[in-house]
Design a protein around this motif. Structure first.
Motif, PDB file in Angstrom:
ATOM      1  N   ASP A 151      58.659  90.015  90.698  1.00  0.00           N
ATOM      2  CA  ASP A 151      59.366  91.295  90.822  1.00  0.00           C
ATOM      3  C   ASP A 151      59.354  92.054  89.503  1.00  0.00           C
ATOM      4  N   ALA A 152      59.626  91.347  88.403  1.00  0.00           N
ATOM      5  CA  ALA A 152      59.636  91.990  87.085  1.00  0.00           C
ATOM      6  C   ALA A 152      58.246  92.509  86.722  1.00  0.00           C
ATOM      7  N   VAL A 153      57.206  91.733  87.035  1.00  0.00           N
ATOM      8  CA  VAL A 153      55.831  92.169  86.779  1.00  0.00           C
ATOM      9  C   VAL A 153      55.509  93.405  87.619  1.00  0.00           C
ATOM     10  N   MET A 154      55.954  93.402  88.873  1.00  0.00           N
ATOM     11  CA  MET A 154      55.697  94.543  89.738  1.00  0.00           C
ATOM     12  C   MET A 154      56.337  95.818  89.172  1.00  0.00           C
ATOM     13  N   TYR A 159      55.579 101.003  86.627  1.00  0.00           N
ATOM     14  CA  TYR A 159      55.942 101.999  85.608  1.00  0.00           C
ATOM     15  C   TYR A 159      54.740 102.302  84.715  1.00  0.00           C
ATOM     16  N   ARG A 160      54.040 101.249  84.298  1.00  0.00           N
ATOM     17  CA  ARG A 160      52.892 101.419  83.411  1.00  0.00           C
ATOM     18  C   ARG A 160      51.796 102.269  84.055  1.00  0.00           C
ATOM     19  N   PRO A 165      53.471 107.777  81.890  1.00  0.00           N
ATOM     20  CA  PRO A 165      53.336 106.581  81.048  1.00  0.00           C
ATOM     21  C   PRO A 165      51.913 106.043  80.941  1.00  0.00           C
ATOM     22  N   ILE A 166      51.113 106.182  81.993  1.00  0.00           N
ATOM     23  CA  ILE A 166      49.747 105.662  81.942  1.00  0.00           C
ATOM     24  C   ILE A 166      48.936 106.321  80.824  1.00  0.00           C
ATOM     25  N   LEU A 167      49.281 107.538  80.480  1.00  0.00           N
ATOM     26  CA  LEU A 167      48.568 108.242  79.414  1.00  0.00           C
ATOM     27  C   LEU A 167      48.833 107.636  78.037  1.00  0.00           C
TER      28      LEU A 167
END
Length: 197
Positions: A151-154, A159-160, A165-167
């Motif tokens: 869940d935390a990885v998801m 978000y990433r 944020p991806i930029l």
């Protein structure tokens, strides 16, 4: 003068927004790393129980040394893979090695459990029963910890990968998605238990 203030305000707003993105990436990464630390604790507990289980079984299963040796070797391999994965819980290669080592350990423990069934004295041994109960309880804790980690990885990956944020993620030291932890029993867990009369 007002143009300069507007430009200064825009620069400050962008800088603050970038700080928010950076802090959120760090927070989410720390969350999944902490979630893996919980898996690490439970796995170590499991790995510590296995030699005790084997030690109790050694006395009754004198003719089954190969199986006992295979379980210990698989346990040691899984423990080493866990250490490697714990050093970088988001690394896909480390997770894959850990998953493969866990599959090997699970197979060797299954073989061990089949052999235990052939030894009635061992099945009724109080210490063996207690160790099996501890191992079963630990397996449940591992399943919950694995779910929390995934869940935390998801959340981190979502978000990433989102815009904007991806930029900036790679620039801020977050170039790759974190890897999920999926064991070989994934399909079995998802299937409903079958009841027959």
């Amino acid at each position: 003068m007002t143009t300069l203030l507007v430009i200064l305000f825009i620069i400050i707003a962008i800088a603050l927004y970038l700080i928010v993105i950076y802090n959120q990436l760090v927070k989410l990464k720390n969350r999944y790393q902490n979630a893996f630390a919980q898996i690490d604790v439970q796995m170590k507990r499991r790995y510590d129980l296995i030699p005790n289980l084997i030690e109790v079984a050694k006395q009754a299963m004198q003719h089954e040394r190969q199986t006992l040796t295979e379980v210990i070797a698989a346990r040691n391999l899984a423990h080493a893979a866990l250490q490697q994965a714990a050093n970088n819980p988001g690394d896909a290669k480390a997770m894959q090695n850990f998953q493969q080592a866990e599959a090997k350990l699970k197979n060797s423990l299954s073989g061990f459990n089949v052999l235990v069934e052939a030894y009635p004295d061992l099945k009724t041994n109080q210490t063996m029963m207690q160790l099996n109960e501890e191992l079963s309880s630990t397996e449940n804790r591992i399943a919950f910890a694995r779910q929390a980690f995934n869940d935390a990885v998801m959340f981190y990956n979502a978000y990433r990968q989102s815009f904007p944020p991806i930029l900036f993620a790679a620039t801020f030291g977050h170039p790759l998605d974190a890897a999920l932890l999926e064991f070989a029993d994934k399909e079995q867990i998802q299937q409903a238990p079958k009841v027959q009369f």
